[in-house]
Design an enzyme around this catalytic site. Structure first.
Site, mmCIF file in Angstrom:
data_model
loop_
_atom_site.group_PDB
_atom_site.id
_atom_site.type_symbol
_atom_site.label_atom_id
_atom_site.label_comp_id
_atom_site.label_asym_id
_atom_site.label_seq_id
_atom_site.Cartn_x
_atom_site.Cartn_y
_atom_site.Cartn_z
ATOM 1 N N GLU A 305 -29.681 9.247 -54.729
ATOM 2 C CA GLU A 305 -30.198 9.793 -55.990
ATOM 3 C C GLU A 305 -31.005 11.065 -55.746
ATOM 4 O O GLU A 305 -31.723 11.179 -54.753
ATOM 5 C CB GLU A 305 -31.086 8.752 -56.669
ATOM 6 C CG GLU A 305 -31.731 9.219 -57.962
ATOM 7 C CD GLU A 305 -32.787 8.253 -58.477
ATOM 8 O OE1 GLU A 305 -33.173 8.400 -59.654
ATOM 9 O OE2 GLU A 305 -33.222 7.375 -57.712
ATOM 10 N N LYS A 369 -27.397 9.005 -66.124
ATOM 11 C CA LYS A 369 -28.176 7.771 -66.179
ATOM 12 C C LYS A 369 -28.552 7.431 -67.616
ATOM 13 O O LYS A 369 -29.079 8.267 -68.351
ATOM 14 C CB LYS A 369 -29.438 7.913 -65.318
ATOM 15 C CG LYS A 369 -30.249 6.634 -65.187
ATOM 16 C CD LYS A 369 -31.443 6.857 -64.265
ATOM 17 C CE LYS A 369 -32.251 5.579 -64.078
ATOM 18 N NZ LYS A 369 -33.438 5.798 -63.233
ATOM 19 N N CYS A 426 -30.661 4.218 -59.510
ATOM 20 C CA CYS A 426 -31.993 3.645 -59.331
ATOM 21 C C CYS A 426 -32.070 2.247 -59.942
ATOM 22 O O CYS A 426 -31.243 1.392 -59.660
ATOM 23 C CB CYS A 426 -33.036 4.594 -59.908
ATOM 24 S SG CYS A 426 -34.744 4.160 -59.505
#
Length: 553
Positions: A305, A369, A426
């Site tokens: 990430e 995301k 994440c």
């Protein structure tokens, strides 16, 4: 002390407790701050059942004490008069449980201490304090159903099981260290997640771990020993099922060889745009390290990430350098910030994304995301303007914060040479049932072949946080019957098969890389993958019936 126990024997909990030993009566007879203090300590002890410790007996003691405290608060009181004292017990228990389990969040406030140190108490104390209200609601609901005998164990499972589900869904949700994780660390026991998911495991964890409370309080041999015997039988049955389900190692996908790059970049001044050339060079050098003798060359490179402190899509030179570092036929899958061109009158929007880059330097696909971290990646709407007026910002220094990808756009990532990829970034990997886009289970849909999770746990250092994150990501693999490929900046990076076996992993806080084959998905998927939390709902309903109709013995 003797006088205290004597007073406790005359406390309201005495009829509920039957012939309970004096120390149990002492616990049930506590009031006020003593009661809340013991509840807090019991909750804190229960956190030892979570990763990386995995001490299941700690949760047994924790919930057993909680039941006895509830006995004292609920006995001989009308249902509505139980609500407040039971709520306070649950809040204090949850406050202790989450404080002990999430203290490592404070590490993130020390990364840029000059800007965020003032907020450390809000993260370490304030968050557990607020989330403890969910447990308060759960204990309060259980108190309304509380009655003598084993039925009160079912009541606790109903109230706290529902509260855990709500904690994972309301106000963006935060299902970290949900109680079912106590059973999810054992490779045999975790196989049940494929059938009932994390929240089903949570109901079982409460029933199993609270059952020993009746050993000291039952007035009849069946009510005294029955719950613990049943809990032992259930645990044994879960283990036998899991051992049978594991079977031989999962096959691998032909023609796929992964290299996960773990650069171990610190979350400090070194990770700045002016250091872009050194950072890109570091990634490329690790990606090009020679393979072990006899091993095939990687077909796919994975970077974690937020791999770059700049927008690589707007930097042709950096993009060309990355492409030049790929061998013919190789593809790169990397975390990266992505910007979307604004419409007239709008500001530039940033996304925390995954990009697919081919050897020609073309970005062929991307994923934005969806589930952003409040205060980490954005400031919640009602607080945004007020906090920015005070000069405050989210942890990740992106102007205005990240924008969330829309649920309609959440999709399977297409990576040449790989099965369809269920992309997560994440902590998106901690949400049960949210790994695959809606409707993906339709017969016309091409099934996902793996879960990809890119993350950056550098914020939390060498604490339980990164280890807890890995454990929860592993559970998603079992629930969905899909292998998990997890690449973390500072670790722990891992390849996990669809039964939850860690095929290969890296150590924490080390610059390294990991080469591994890709395990194949489970053909036909899992029961949880098809029906989601349906089993959990049925288990809650069964516990509710048991709590309402259970005999007072």
């Amino acid at each position: 002390m003797v006088e205290g126990y004597a007073r406790a024997s005359a406390a309201p909990g005495a009829p509920m407790l039957g012939r309970a030993p004096s120390f149990v009566r002492g616990i049930a007879g506590l009031t006020g701050w003593r009661r809340l203090g013991l509840a807090w300590l019991a909750g804190a002890l229960g956190a030892l059942a979570m990763p990386p410790y995995g001490i299941l007996p700690a949760l047994i003691v924790s919930l057993t004490v909680a039941v006895w405290l509830m006995d004292g608060a609920a006995a001989d009181r009308p249902a509505l008069r139980r609500l407040w004292p039971c709520f306070l017990i649950g809040w204090a228990w949850g406050f202790g449980y989450l404080t002990a389990g999430l203290w490592w969040l404070g590490q993130a406030f020390l990364v840029e201490a000059d800007e965020f140190l003032w907020a450390l108490p809000l993260g370490v104390i304030g968050l557990p304090f607020g989330l403890g209200l969910f447990y308060g609601a759960g204990f309060g609901a259980a108190g309304l159903l509380w009655r003598r005998g084993p039925a009160r164990i079912a009541a606790l499972a109903v109230g706290v099981g529902a509260a855990e589900w709500l904690r994972g869904h309301l106000f963006t949700g935060f299902p970290w260290n949900t109680l079912g994780m106590a059973l999810a660390q054992n490779l045999w026991l975790v196989q049940w997640a494929a059938e009932i998911g994390l929240y089903g495991l949570t109901v079982l964890a409460i029933l199993i771990c609270a059952a020993p409370a009746t050993l000291a309080t039952g007035s009849h041999p069946r009510s005294r020993f029955g719950p613990s015997a049943a809990a032992a039988i259930v645990l044994a049955g879960m283990a036998l099922f899991g051992a049978e389900r594991l079977g031989p190692p999962d096959p691998v996908v032909a023609g796929v060889r992964l290299r996960l790059v773990q650069p171990n970049l610190p979350q400090d001044a070194k990770f700045r745009p002016e250091n872009r050339a050194d950072i890109v060079d570091r990634y490329i050098e690790l990606s090009q390290r020679p393979v072990e003798a006899g091993d095939p060359e990687p077909t796919h490179i994975v970077w974690p990430e937020s791999a770059f402190p700049f927008l690589i899509q707007r930097d042709p030179d950096a993009l060309a350098k990355v492409a030049a570092g790929l061998k013919p036929g190789q593809h790169l899958v990397t975390g990266a910030a992505r910007a979307e061109e604004p419409l007239p009158g709008e500001r530039l929007r940033y996304f925390n994304a995954i990009l697919v880059i081919g050897p020609d330097g073309v970005i062929s696909d991307s994923y934005d995301k969806v589930h952003l971290v409040p205060f980490g990646e954005y400031l919640p709407g009602p607080l945004d303007a007020a906090l920015r007026a005070l000069g405050l910002r989210q942890f990740v220094a992106v102007p205005g914060g990240f924008s969330a990808g829309t649920l309609a756009a959440q999709r399977i990532l297409a990576v040449p040479g790989l099965p369809p990829v269920a992309a997560t970034i994440c902590y998106e990997a901690i949400f049960p049932g949210a790994i695959l886009p809606a409707g993906h289970a339709a017969p016309s849909a091409r099934p996902a072949g793996l879960i990809l999770n890119v993350t950056n746990d550098a914020w939390f250092g060498d604490t339980p946080g990164p280890r807890q994150h890995l454990a929860q990501a592993r559970l998603r693999a079992v629930e969905e019957g899909l292998p998990m490929v997890r690449d973390a900046n500072t670790g722990i990076s891992a390849v996990i098969d669809p039964h939850g076996r860690i095929v290969a992993q890296t150590p924490l806080d080390k610059e390294t890389w990991l080469d591994a084959d890709l395990p194949a998905r489970i053909v036909g998927g899992t029961l949880y993958g098809r029906f989601g939390d349906g089993a959990f709902v049925l288990m809650l309903a069964a516990c509710l019936i048991g709590a309402v109709t259970g005999r007072r013995i």
